[in-house]
Write a protein that holds these residues in place. Structure first.
Motif, PDB file in Angstrom:
ATOM      1  N   VAL A 217      26.345  36.523  26.123  1.00 19.22           N
ATOM      2  CA  VAL A 217      26.268  37.963  26.379  1.00 19.22           C
ATOM      3  C   VAL A 217      27.630  38.403  26.892  1.00 19.22           C
ATOM      4  CG1 VAL A 217      25.187  39.808  27.719  1.00 19.22           C
ATOM      5  CG2 VAL A 217      23.818  37.845  26.994  1.00 19.22           C
ATOM      6  N   ILE A 218      28.164  39.455  26.297  1.00 16.58           N
ATOM      7  CA  ILE A 218      29.403  40.036  26.795  1.00 16.58           C
ATOM      8  C   ILE A 218      29.181  41.522  27.029  1.00 16.58           C
ATOM      9  CG2 ILE A 218      30.308  40.329  24.433  1.00 16.58           C
ATOM     10  CD1 ILE A 218      33.142  40.051  25.726  1.00 16.58           C
ATOM     11  N   ALA A 219      29.636  42.004  28.172  1.00 15.10           N
ATOM     12  CA  ALA A 219      29.548  43.427  28.510  1.00 15.10           C
ATOM     13  C   ALA A 219      30.961  43.950  28.738  1.00 15.10           C
ATOM     14  CB  ALA A 219      28.694  43.632  29.751  1.00 15.10           C
ATOM     15  N   VAL A 220      31.329  44.967  27.967  1.00 15.91           N
ATOM     16  CA  VAL A 220      32.639  45.613  28.104  1.00 15.91           C
ATOM     17  C   VAL A 220      32.353  47.087  28.358  1.00 15.91           C
ATOM     18  CG1 VAL A 220      34.914  45.956  27.101  1.00 15.91           C
ATOM     19  CG2 VAL A 220      33.540  43.982  26.402  1.00 15.91           C
ATOM     20  N   GLY A 221      32.393  47.499  29.613  1.00 16.18           N
ATOM     21  CA  GLY A 221      32.028  48.874  29.933  1.00 16.18           C
ATOM     22  C   GLY A 221      30.620  49.172  29.473  1.00 16.18           C
ATOM     23  N   GLY A 222      30.473  50.218  28.655  1.00 17.36           N
ATOM     24  CA  GLY A 222      29.154  50.616  28.173  1.00 17.36           C
ATOM     25  C   GLY A 222      28.722  49.956  26.885  1.00 17.36           C
ATOM     26  N   SER A 223      29.427  48.896  26.448  1.00 18.58           N
ATOM     27  CA  SER A 223      29.070  48.185  25.222  1.00 18.58           C
ATOM     28  C   SER A 223      28.718  46.739  25.529  1.00 18.58           C
ATOM     29  CB  SER A 223      30.223  48.232  24.213  1.00 18.58           C
ATOM     30  OG  SER A 223      30.400  49.531  23.706  1.00 18.58           O
ATOM     31  N   ILE A 224      27.706  46.228  24.827  1.00 15.00           N
ATOM     32  CA  ILE A 224      27.212  44.874  25.064  1.00 15.00           C
ATOM     33  C   ILE A 224      27.045  44.162  23.727  1.00 15.00           C
ATOM     34  CG2 ILE A 224      25.278  43.502  25.954  1.00 15.00           C
ATOM     35  CD1 ILE A 224      24.739  45.798  27.915  1.00 15.00           C
ATOM     36  N   GLY A 225      27.488  42.908  23.679  1.00 14.43           N
ATOM     37  CA  GLY A 225      27.287  42.063  22.514  1.00 14.43           C
ATOM     38  C   GLY A 225      26.348  40.919  22.861  1.00 14.43           C
ATOM     39  N   LEU A 226      25.366  40.664  22.011  1.00 14.65           N
ATOM     40  CA  LEU A 226      24.355  39.631  22.238  1.00 14.65           C
ATOM     41  C   LEU A 226      24.440  38.624  21.095  1.00 14.65           C
ATOM     42  CD1 LEU A 226      21.445  42.132  22.978  1.00 14.65           C
ATOM     43  CD2 LEU A 226      22.912  41.012  24.680  1.00 14.65           C
ATOM     44  N   TYR A 227      24.684  37.353  21.431  1.00 11.20           N
ATOM     45  CA  TYR A 227      24.899  36.352  20.387  1.00 11.20           C
ATOM     46  C   TYR A 227      23.941  35.179  20.537  1.00 11.20           C
ATOM     47  CZ  TYR A 227      27.093  32.670  17.636  1.00 11.20           C
ATOM     48  OH  TYR A 227      27.323  31.668  16.744  1.00 11.20           O
ATOM     49  N   GLY A 228      23.405  34.726  19.422  1.00 14.11           N
ATOM     50  CA  GLY A 228      22.603  33.503  19.418  1.00 14.11           C
ATOM     51  C   GLY A 228      21.317  33.627  20.198  1.00 14.11           C
ATOM     52  N   GLU A 253      14.367  45.011  25.354  1.00 18.11           N
ATOM     53  CA  GLU A 253      14.282  43.598  24.993  1.00 18.11           C
ATOM     54  C   GLU A 253      14.700  43.460  23.536  1.00 18.11           C
ATOM     55  OE1 GLU A 253      10.656  41.689  25.971  1.00 18.11           O
ATOM     56  OE2 GLU A 253      10.685  42.342  28.056  1.00 18.11           O
ATOM     57  N   LEU A 254      15.794  42.718  23.311  1.00 21.26           N
ATOM     58  CA  LEU A 254      16.419  42.680  21.991  1.00 21.26           C
ATOM     59  C   LEU A 254      16.686  41.237  21.543  1.00 21.26           C
ATOM     60  CD1 LEU A 254      19.036  45.496  22.661  1.00 21.26           C
ATOM     61  CD2 LEU A 254      16.932  45.724  21.333  1.00 21.26           C
ATOM     62  N   PRO A 255      16.629  40.998  20.241  1.00 24.12           N
ATOM     63  CA  PRO A 255      16.876  39.649  19.728  1.00 24.12           C
ATOM     64  C   PRO A 255      18.351  39.307  19.589  1.00 24.12           C
ATOM     65  CG  PRO A 255      16.333  41.116  17.916  1.00 24.12           C
ATOM     66  CD  PRO A 255      16.201  41.930  19.171  1.00 24.12           C
ATOM     67  N   GLY A 256      19.218  40.291  19.591  1.00 24.32           N
ATOM     68  CA  GLY A 256      20.648  40.085  19.404  1.00 24.32           C
ATOM     69  C   GLY A 256      21.287  41.383  18.966  1.00 24.32           C
ATOM     70  N   GLY A 257      22.528  41.313  18.488  1.00 25.51           N
ATOM     71  CA  GLY A 257      23.201  42.515  18.015  1.00 25.51           C
ATOM     72  C   GLY A 257      24.078  43.156  19.067  1.00 25.51           C
ATOM     73  N   PHE A 258      24.307  44.455  18.903  1.00 25.53           N
ATOM     74  CA  PHE A 258      25.249  45.187  19.747  1.00 25.53           C
ATOM     75  C   PHE A 258      24.608  46.468  20.281  1.00 25.53           C
ATOM     76  CE2 PHE A 258      27.490  42.738  16.593  1.00 25.53           C
ATOM     77  CZ  PHE A 258      28.516  42.136  17.300  1.00 25.53           C
ATOM     78  N   VAL A 259      24.855  46.763  21.535  1.00 26.62           N
ATOM     79  CA  VAL A 259      24.308  47.953  22.182  1.00 26.62           C
ATOM     80  C   VAL A 259      25.444  48.716  22.844  1.00 26.62           C
ATOM     81  CG1 VAL A 259      22.655  48.856  23.853  1.00 26.62           C
ATOM     82  CG2 VAL A 259      22.159  46.722  22.644  1.00 26.62           C
ATOM     83  N   SER A 260      25.510  50.025  22.604  1.00 21.40           N
ATOM     84  CA  SER A 260      26.537  50.864  23.226  1.00 21.40           C
ATOM     85  C   SER A 260      25.905  52.142  23.751  1.00 21.40           C
ATOM     86  CB  SER A 260      27.635  51.229  22.222  1.00 21.40           C
ATOM     87  OG  SER A 260      28.331  50.079  21.784  1.00 21.40           O
TER      88      SER A 260
END
Length: 361
Positions: A217-228, A253-260
């Motif tokens: 999981v990476i969070a950069v400000g208001g954007s989040i990346g979810l991997y694996g 609750e999410l399986p992956g992807g990107f949230v902004s």
């Protein structure tokens, strides 16, 4: 001790050894690394699980700094060079930069200009990142005339398809134009600030994939990346910020992807009793007045796209955003000024409202 008893002890020992090795292997494969750095004007928080988690996090951090150097108009990279040569000549750029510019130009067109990658002259005029102020009407009108995604050219074909392109732009190596970008008019300027944090998540997830880590999981400000996957195999839980406070208003609750998320609460100033936020409508040059205070967008395969869609949807408003999200296979959560939360159908079962003062519409 009988031979049978010795055999039992031997098998028990072997079983415990195998069990111990399995436990060590499991812990090694799910090794967790956490890293906090600063890039893109925001704190960057990474949590990575896997045998190479520490190296993957470090490589992702390096990739983010490289990306920032390439796409920030404040650095001496690709975007700054394109801006400097606006109206003069094409600039060869890195393939990743070219792909991002093409993707954002397409989003600019798909949103009808609600998002525009060439908003630089207007954004700089408002000065939200330096000294925010209300521009004079005349200077805002002049800046608006320099905004137009259709005057951004990327790749060789684009330079020759438009008859209006100045002939001097063709000077130089024709092959180099395949990896070049250009702005047609002097004074035009790219600004990727609205998608930089999402693009940073893209760059990080590429490093996680290359390292072969289990999840991150990476969070950069208001954007989040979810991997694996998380080690426990459960869905990722992403908090949605309360637009009226510092806490959370709900959980996805999410399986992956990107949230902004884009919100009018992030940057603003007040003048003569009126509040001006940083989410500008490229069509008017003023802060968007769509009746929304926050938009959160999920996109399965692109952080830059989730970031850009969040901005575009904030400008467009709820009703006009639905077709755009559907076009990109994205999901959205909208919070309006009355506290009503509206979810696209794909998120109806994935969101839990926890904040007070909100209702699901």
């Amino acid at each position: 001790m009988t031979r049978k008893a010795k055999a039992r002890l031997l098998w028990a020992g072997l079983f415990l050894s195998v069990l111990g090795l399995a436990a060590v292997w499991f812990l090694f494969q799910n090794r967790k690394a956490e890293l906090q750095t600063f890039a893109m004007g925001s704190y960057v928080r990474q949590t990575v699980w896997g045998a190479k988690s520490e190296q993957a996090a470090a490589d992702a951090s390096a990739a983010l700094h490289d990306l920032e150097n390439r796409i920030s108009w404040r650095r001496e990279g690709d975007v700054a060079q394109v801006n400097r040569q606006a109206g003069q000549r094409p600039v060869p750029v890195e393939p990743e930069t070219l792909a991002l510019l093409e993707q954002m130009r397409q989003l600019s067109e798909a949103s009808g200009g609600a998002f525009d990658v060439t908003i630089g002259p207007v954004a700089q005029l408002w000065g939200f990142d330096s000294g925010p102020h209300l521009p004079e009407a005349g200077e805002l009108e002049a800046a608006l005339a320099l905004v137009g995604y259709d005057r951004l050219l990327t790749g060789g074909d684009a330079f020759f398809e438009l008859a209006s392109v100045p002939q001097e732009l063709f000077d130089g190596d024709a092959a180099a134009l395949e990896q070049a970008a250009a702005l047609l008019d002097p004074g035009m300027a790219l600004d990727l600030g609205a998608v930089g944090k999402g693009a940073a998540c893209d760059a990080a997830l590429a490093q996680y994939q290359e390292a072969g880590v289990k999840g991150a999981v990476i969070a950069v400000g208001g954007s989040i990346g979810l991997y694996g996957q998380k080690p426990d195999g459960k869905a990722f839980r992403v908090s949605v910020r309360d637009p009226e406070g510092q806490g959370s208003m709900g959980v996805l609750e999410l399986p992956g992807g990107f949230v902004s998320t884009s919100g009018s609460y992030e940057k603003y100033f007040e003048e003569s009793g009126r509040r001006y936020h940083h989410l500008l409508d490229p069509r008017t040059g003023f802060p968007a007045e769509s009746g929304l205070v926050s938009v959160t967008v999920w996109c399965g395969d692109s952080g830059a796209l989730s970031d850009g869609l969040a901005t575009a949807c904030f400008v467009l408003g709820l009703e006009d955003s639905l077709a755009l999200l559907d076009r990109y296979g994205a999901q959205g959560l909208f919070v309006d000024e009355s506290g009503t939360v509206t979810l696209t159908p794909g998120w109806a079962e994935r969101f839990t409202l926890t904040g007070e003062g909100y209702t699901i519409g």
